[in-house]
Scaffold this motif. Sequence first.
Motif, short mmCIF file in Angstrom:
data_model
loop_
_atom_site.label_atom_id
_atom_site.label_comp_id
_atom_site.label_asym_id
_atom_site.label_seq_id
_atom_site.Cartn_x
_atom_site.Cartn_y
_atom_site.Cartn_z
N GLY A 36 1.82 0.23 -1.04
CA GLY A 36 0.42 0.14 -1.47
C GLY A 36 -0.16 1.48 -1.88
O GLY A 36 -0.82 1.60 -2.92
N ALA A 40 -1.20 2.58 -5.63
CA ALA A 40 -2.57 3.03 -5.90
C ALA A 40 -2.57 4.40 -6.57
O ALA A 40 -3.33 4.65 -7.51
CB ALA A 40 -3.37 3.07 -4.60
N TYR A 148 -7.69 0.70 -0.97
CA TYR A 148 -6.90 0.70 -2.19
C TYR A 148 -7.09 1.92 -3.07
O TYR A 148 -6.18 2.29 -3.81
CB TYR A 148 -7.16 -0.59 -2.98
CG TYR A 148 -6.72 -1.79 -2.19
CD1 TYR A 148 -5.38 -2.07 -2.02
CD2 TYR A 148 -7.64 -2.62 -1.57
CE1 TYR A 148 -4.96 -3.14 -1.27
CE2 TYR A 148 -7.23 -3.71 -0.81
CZ TYR A 148 -5.88 -3.96 -0.66
OH TYR A 148 -5.46 -5.01 0.08
N ARG A 176 -11.17 -9.26 -0.47
CA ARG A 176 -10.16 -9.57 -1.49
C ARG A 176 -10.32 -11.01 -1.97
O ARG A 176 -10.18 -11.28 -3.17
CB ARG A 176 -8.76 -9.35 -0.91
CG ARG A 176 -8.43 -7.88 -0.74
CD ARG A 176 -7.10 -7.64 -0.09
NE ARG A 176 -6.06 -8.44 -0.71
CZ ARG A 176 -4.89 -8.69 -0.14
NH1 ARG A 176 -4.62 -8.21 1.05
NH2 ARG A 176 -3.99 -9.41 -0.75
#
Length: 184
Positions: A36, A40, A148, A176
């Motif tokens: 992740g 990002a 994020y 989300r």
Amino acid sequence: MDVSPSDGPVVTPALIEAAKSGNRDAWADIYRCYHGAVLAFLLRRTGSRPLAEDLAQDTFVRAMAGIRGFHWTGTDLGAWMFTIARNVLLDHEKRRSTRRESAVAAVADRDSGVRVEDSVIAAAEAARVGAALSVLNERQRSVLRLRYWDGLSSVEIADRIGLRVGAVKTLTYRARLNLRRTLA
């Protein structure tokens, strides 16, 4: 494998040694821990999700190929992963800058090296996501930004905004879900 129940895998010297020996579970834990944040990082640099996903995949392929050369010094494996990601990105940019394209749609802005078409699409997508984010409440926007854009873990977010880890995870899930609904 060493796993923290509240925040996923914890990268330890034992986990790294298992990955060096080819243990798939160890690689899965490392991937879950860093994918992740690496994605990002690359997304912020490229402005293109498909390209960032490709470069993230290349990053993990290079990491798998080079893990035997990694020596634990007490620092987080993440620094090594981000160095690989940065090098993958630089290699991509070098290849792209030497590629000759003659199609009108692929004309590059010579000052920045960015294709005009990609820039327009990225700006439109950013505006669309920005509008969708504005529908969320402040706490949801804050949690998504920290997770994020800043690449923080649930534990780090909980410490920063003063909530329990479970509350952060629930807030992230709902944010989300709301964002997905708005963008659909």
